[in-house]
Design an enzyme around this catalytic site. Structure first.
Site, mmCIF file in Angstrom:
data_model
loop_
_atom_site.group_PDB
_atom_site.id
_atom_site.type_symbol
_atom_site.label_atom_id
_atom_site.label_comp_id
_atom_site.label_asym_id
_atom_site.label_seq_id
_atom_site.Cartn_x
_atom_site.Cartn_y
_atom_site.Cartn_z
ATOM 1 N N HIS A 175 5.364 13.586 7.306
ATOM 2 C CA HIS A 175 5.302 14.970 6.833
ATOM 3 C C HIS A 175 5.927 15.689 8.254
ATOM 4 O O HIS A 175 5.608 15.198 9.391
ATOM 5 C CB HIS A 175 3.874 15.568 7.248
ATOM 6 C CG HIS A 175 2.766 14.549 6.134
ATOM 7 N ND1 HIS A 175 2.855 15.025 4.710
ATOM 8 C CD2 HIS A 175 2.288 13.495 6.476
ATOM 9 C CE1 HIS A 175 1.946 14.235 4.243
ATOM 10 N NE2 HIS A 175 1.538 13.287 5.084
ATOM 11 N N ASP A 190 2.485 -8.963 38.333
ATOM 12 C CA ASP A 190 1.228 -9.590 37.848
ATOM 13 C C ASP A 190 1.631 -9.529 36.206
ATOM 14 O O ASP A 190 1.866 -8.494 35.514
ATOM 15 C CB ASP A 190 0.364 -8.450 37.897
ATOM 16 C CG ASP A 190 -1.005 -8.758 37.233
ATOM 17 O OD1 ASP A 190 -1.304 -10.086 36.759
ATOM 18 O OD2 ASP A 190 -1.686 -7.864 37.016
ATOM 19 N N SER A 227 0.808 -1.292 -0.022
ATOM 20 C CA SER A 227 -0.123 -0.056 0.080
ATOM 21 C C SER A 227 0.825 1.225 0.247
ATOM 22 O O SER A 227 1.616 1.487 -1.069
ATOM 23 C CB SER A 227 -0.801 0.074 1.243
ATOM 24 O OG SER A 227 -1.948 1.201 0.784
ATOM 25 N N CYS A 284 -1.420 -3.921 3.577
ATOM 26 C CA CYS A 284 -2.397 -4.929 3.351
ATOM 27 C C CYS A 284 -1.783 -6.224 3.421
ATOM 28 O O CYS A 284 -0.554 -6.545 2.943
ATOM 29 C CB CYS A 284 -3.369 -5.152 2.030
ATOM 30 S SG CYS A 284 -4.311 -3.615 2.013
#
EC number: 4.1.1.50
Length: 415
Positions: free
Chosen positions: A70, A276, A65, A85
């Site tokens: 910028h 955790d 793609s 894709c």
């Protein structure tokens, strides 16, 4: 009708970049090309436009793609989007590599899943067994330096997956986190200083503050995951709360780094230490999280406990066919804390078990927890006195370590 094409569109903002780099078209062209290729994309061509007095735009046409950059040198910033894709190229990896190549000090990105029909995650839950999650809206998907992170809608609400393993979901996260943290508060002499290792969502930090902690050091190795959780999960840190924790404003101080190194280097002592993490990965010696389940690490945590302190760790699943990591954790905790210093709790609203190592063993830990339950500043939703009586007895296969002596899958054993 054939299925719609599936792609991922990453929108990113890079900050803290040297203005000279952002105004150098050839440096930008080279960095963009090299990082796209490293992320698996096929670059067909790159076009660039230099602006006066400063700034540039680059567009890369890809076989998959496109990608664009910028730049605003006067702000030290660049906006990037990469859309690919197929499964070969990883647009999130491309953005991360580009940020590194340009020397960005800050990266904010959003991943949008585009196209396709029903999506699923296949979660491994045991040898030869998987669980499939049907996904609705995909809110975030990225490959960080440490793991693949996915946040999407499921039947359990907004759900966090890491490396395809469900970590938390809106419908069950409170049951999990209360079972993890509340018994530690009931067993600890105080709850003033808390260390949390992992737990990217931030729920444990909130529970600690609600339980009276005036200082919570939260250490997590993956800033991309923590920030994505704050942005996309309806529980745990909000973006504002996370920003304050990153600035060390308030009781929660967030530190991005290795939890093991933190424990080894800190001189502080904690009333409660919470580990955790995703489940231990037997047979994967390179898995970094395994280091935080090892007996020597538990011993280092014990050394960092204040008098009457408690260490709690997510310890695995008690089901006979999934209990390998729980059995290993049970042995390690007993080696470090002794037979009278270990308390077990299996959540009756979730599928995980937790082990609590007490610096000061209680003669009757269940009675002590029941006595102190009513004094908690915040009343638990999924844990009461009956929970403490019924869910603190480990399965017999764990207590007697009989798994290897009994093979339930053999059909020729004597009756």
């Amino acid at each position: 009708m054939p299925p719609l094409p599936v792609g991922r569109h990453v929108l990113a903002e890079l900050t803290g970049v040297d203005p000279a780099v952002l105004d150098d078209v050839e440096t930008l062209r080279r960095a963009l090309t090299e990082t796209l290729v490293a992320a698996g994309a096929t670059v067909r061509t790159v076009v660039a436009e230099k602006f006066a007095p400063q700034g540039a735009t680059l567009l890369a046409l890809l076989a998959e793609s496109h990608a664009s950059v910028h730049t605003w040198p006067e702000h030290g910033a660049a906006h990037v989007d990469v859309f690919t894709c197929g499964a070969h190229a990883d647009p999130a990896l491309a953005v991360r590599l580009l940020a590194e190549a340009l020397g960005a000090t800050g990266t904010r990105l959003e991943v949008v899943a585009r196209g396709g029909g029903a999506r699923t995650v296949t979660e491994p839950i045991g040898p030869g067994l998987v669980r499939r999650w049907d996904l609705g809206r995909v809110r975030y998907r990225a490959t960080t330096p440490y793991q693949r992170v996915l946040i999407a809608d499921t039947a359990h609400g907004v759900t966090l997956f890491c490396d395809d393993e469900r970590q938390s979901a809106a419908a069950t996260q409170l049951a999990y986190h209360e079972a993890l943290f509340v018994p530690a508060v009931l067993l600890a002499e105080r709850c003033a200083r808390v260390l949390v290792i992992g737990s990217s969502e931030g729920v444990v930090s909130e529970l600690a503050v609600g339980s009276g902690a005036h200082r919570v050091d939260h250490v997590d190795i993956d800033p991309d995951c923590v920030r994505a959780c704050a942005q996309h999960l309806p529980y745990g840190y909000t973006p504002d709360a996370l920003a304050a924790a990153e600035r060390h404003e308030g009781p929660v101080h967030l530190h991005y780094g290795d939890g093991r190194q933190w424990v080894e280097r800190t001189g502080d002592r904690y009333d409660i230490i919470v580990v955790d993490l995703p489940d231990e990965r037997p047979g994967e010696p390179a898995a970094q999280l395994n280091r935080l389940y090892a007996a020597d690490f538990l011993g280092r945590c014990k050394d960092r406990l204040a008098p009457g302190g408690v260490l709690v760790s997510q310890a695995g699943n008690p089901a006979l066919w999934r209990s390998e990591t729980l059995r290993a954790a049970w042995r390690r905790f007993h080696d470090v804390f002794g037979a009278n210093g270990v308390v077990y709790l299996g959540s009756d609203e979730h599928e995980w078990s937790f082990l609590f190592g007490c610096a000061r063993p209680w003669p009757d830990p269940v009675a002590a927890m029941r006595t102190r339950l009513d004094a908690l500043p915040v009343r638990p939703v999924y844990l009461d006195a009956l929970t403490l009586e019924s869910r603190t007895v480990p399965p017999i296969s764990i207590r007697e370590d009989r798994f290897l002596a009994i093979d339930p899958f053999r059909h020729d054993r004597p009756e």
